[in-house]
Design a protein around this motif. Sequence first.
Motif, PDB file in Angstrom:
ATOM      1  N   LEU A  88       0.843  -1.192   0.000  1.00 29.94           N
ATOM      2  CA  LEU A  88       0.000   0.000   0.000  1.00 29.94           C
ATOM      3  C   LEU A  88       0.878   1.242   0.000  1.00 29.94           C
ATOM      4  CD1 LEU A  88      -2.816  -0.923   2.576  1.00 29.94           C
ATOM      5  CD2 LEU A  88      -2.993  -0.872   0.077  1.00 29.94           C
ATOM      6  N   PRO A  89       0.444   2.291  -0.677  1.00 27.82           N
ATOM      7  CA  PRO A  89       1.271   3.494  -0.750  1.00 27.82           C
ATOM      8  C   PRO A  89       1.333   4.240   0.581  1.00 27.82           C
ATOM      9  CG  PRO A  89      -0.865   3.894  -1.739  1.00 27.82           C
ATOM     10  CD  PRO A  89      -0.827   2.430  -1.412  1.00 27.82           C
ATOM     11  N   TYR A  90       2.342   5.060   0.701  1.00 30.92           N
ATOM     12  CA  TYR A  90       2.456   5.975   1.838  1.00 30.92           C
ATOM     13  C   TYR A  90       3.172   7.225   1.338  1.00 30.92           C
ATOM     14  CZ  TYR A  90       7.111   3.813   2.103  1.00 30.92           C
ATOM     15  OH  TYR A  90       8.359   3.329   1.790  1.00 30.92           O
ATOM     16  N   SER A  91       3.030   8.299   2.050  1.00 34.07           N
ATOM     17  CA  SER A  91       3.566   9.582   1.606  1.00 34.07           C
ATOM     18  C   SER A  91       5.089   9.537   1.446  1.00 34.07           C
ATOM     19  CB  SER A  91       3.200  10.681   2.613  1.00 34.07           C
ATOM     20  OG  SER A  91       3.869  11.888   2.312  1.00 34.07           O
ATOM     21  N   GLU A  92       5.579  10.159   0.376  1.00 30.76           N
ATOM     22  CA  GLU A  92       7.020  10.247   0.165  1.00 30.76           C
ATOM     23  C   GLU A  92       7.692  11.057   1.273  1.00 30.76           C
ATOM     24  OE1 GLU A  92       7.799  11.786  -3.678  1.00 30.76           O
ATOM     25  OE2 GLU A  92       6.954  10.059  -4.753  1.00 30.76           O
TER      26      GLU A  92
END
Length: 248
Positions: free
Chosen positions: A33-37
């Motif tokens: 799942l994505p997460y903030s850079e």
Amino acid sequence: MRQFFEEFLKKTAYESLSRSPQEQGIPQPPLELPYSEEAILIPLPAPDTWSIPPADLRKTIEQRRSRRHYEPVPLTLEQLAYLLWLTQGVQKKSNRGVTLRTVPSAGARHAFETFLLINRVKELEPGLYRYIATQHALLRLDAPEDIRERMATACWNQEQVRQSAVTFFWVAVTERMAWRYVERSMRYLHLDAGHVCQNLYLAAESIGFGVCAIAAFHDQKINALLHLDGVDEFVIYIGSVGKPAISR
């Protein structure tokens, strides 16, 4: 009830399966799942730095029990890293674009994300976290101050969630499994959950901690607390971890 099982088995049998996205040439979903850079990750001790000695496998299996009563003893960061690595650790990314991990998964789909309710871990503030397996690191999540109480309530007030050093929440990302296995995915997700939780049992037992697997929880409440929609992403299994109380 028999009709329900009969219908489920029939609709998930091979002859009933739809053409999969994989067969249609659709790219596979992301491995994570994505997460903030801009997110700040908390690195975990790597396996080659651990001081934890090897365990006798037969002894560990024979003394394993579900342990629900815990002493107020914290896990070390190294011990938490050990538990996370042995349940979802990424050992290699293959040339097929899949991860090979410390636990088996149907087609190497590895459709789970690990969320953690941390109550007592040295060097970590209590709260809600997510394991970023590809980085072997933790991401702290925004959560209300009473998240422990809310989580325990959503688990039908099972006291081991309140008293645990940490509780694991395994979240199924259905798209990751359905990309290859379509209707049959639900079978494999539950099989994979068993593999992961058994690894947690054995890993915790090997360092003197205990686990209680939890399948009794209020689906909508627990999913809402983790900001999951309950269909594309949902809590499939839970495991509390703590130092077993000697008197129990």
